[in-house]
Scaffold this motif. Structure first.
Motif, short mmCIF file in Angstrom:
data_model
loop_
_atom_site.label_atom_id
_atom_site.label_comp_id
_atom_site.label_asym_id
_atom_site.label_seq_id
_atom_site.Cartn_x
_atom_site.Cartn_y
_atom_site.Cartn_z
N UNK A 208 0.85 -1.19 0.00
CA UNK A 208 0.00 0.00 0.00
C UNK A 208 0.89 1.23 0.00
N UNK A 209 0.65 2.11 -0.97
CA UNK A 209 1.36 3.40 -1.02
C UNK A 209 0.33 4.51 -0.86
N UNK A 210 0.58 5.38 0.09
CA UNK A 210 -0.29 6.55 0.30
C UNK A 210 0.32 7.68 -0.51
N UNK A 211 -0.30 8.00 -1.65
CA UNK A 211 0.26 9.01 -2.55
C UNK A 211 -0.21 10.42 -2.22
N UNK A 212 -0.99 10.55 -1.15
CA UNK A 212 -1.45 11.87 -0.74
C UNK A 212 -0.43 12.58 0.14
N UNK A 213 -0.86 13.67 0.75
CA UNK A 213 0.03 14.46 1.58
C UNK A 213 -0.43 14.52 3.05
N UNK A 214 -1.67 14.17 3.32
CA UNK A 214 -2.22 14.31 4.67
C UNK A 214 -1.70 13.23 5.61
N UNK A 215 -1.57 13.60 6.88
CA UNK A 215 -1.04 12.70 7.90
C UNK A 215 -2.02 11.56 8.21
N UNK A 216 -1.49 10.50 8.81
CA UNK A 216 -2.31 9.32 9.14
C UNK A 216 -3.46 9.68 10.07
N UNK A 217 -3.26 10.63 10.98
CA UNK A 217 -4.31 11.01 11.92
C UNK A 217 -5.50 11.68 11.22
N UNK A 218 -5.25 12.28 10.05
CA UNK A 218 -6.28 13.00 9.31
C UNK A 218 -6.87 12.16 8.18
N UNK A 219 -5.99 11.51 7.42
CA UNK A 219 -6.41 10.77 6.22
C UNK A 219 -5.58 9.49 6.10
N UNK A 220 -5.55 8.73 7.18
CA UNK A 220 -4.78 7.49 7.18
C UNK A 220 -5.45 6.41 6.37
N UNK A 221 -4.63 5.52 5.82
CA UNK A 221 -5.16 4.39 5.05
C UNK A 221 -4.48 3.10 5.47
N UNK A 222 -5.22 2.02 5.36
CA UNK A 222 -4.68 0.69 5.51
C UNK A 222 -5.42 -0.21 4.53
#
Length: 130
Positions: free
Chosen positions: A35-49
């Motif tokens: 999984x690659x998070x290509x966004x800029x927002x932090x995990x606390x705001x826009x985290x993904x799993x």
């Protein structure tokens, strides 16, 4: 796209995965999802799993993950309904999980993001070829 018993999924700041389905080759004994998070927002705001479970269990797994909270990565520790899951990551980060393909028996499995509110949009099917 699946290559050599592995695939890559991208998540972004718009609550989207770039993949809607994964077809695992039947010849694979282990499968790896990166999984690659290509966004800029932090995990606390826009985290993904990425969490994999039977479709019939997704809602309950997601509800229990929400109750487990951010310190648990929105995944209930020891949840036997979960086939596999990655850690929760934020923008610019990457993670992966490998699991035995034998854990996916038949159709009816899904992958999803268990961050609060994300599973409605960030989900797809995962199947093993015949």
């Amino acid at each position: 796209m699946v290559t050599d018993c592995a695939t890559e999924i991208e998540g972004n700041d718009l609550m989207q995965f770039n993949v809607g389905s994964i077809a695992v080759p039947a010849s694979c004994t282990e499968f790896k999802i990166t999984l690659k998070h290509v966004g800029k927002l932090a995990a606390a705001v826009m985290g993904h799993n990425v969490v994999i479970a039977e479709a019939s269990d997704v809602q309950a797994v997601n509800t229990d993950g929400l109750a487990a909270g951010p310190d648990a990565g929105y995944v209930k520790p020891g949840d036997a309904r979960i086939v596999a899951h990655t850690e929760l990551i934020g923008g610019g980060q990457a993670t992966f999980v490998s699991f035995p393909v034998s854990k996916i028996q038949g159709d009816g499995y899904e992958f999803f993001c268990s961050f609060p509110g994300h599973a409605a949009l960030m989900k797809g099917t995962i199947t093993v070829g015949k």
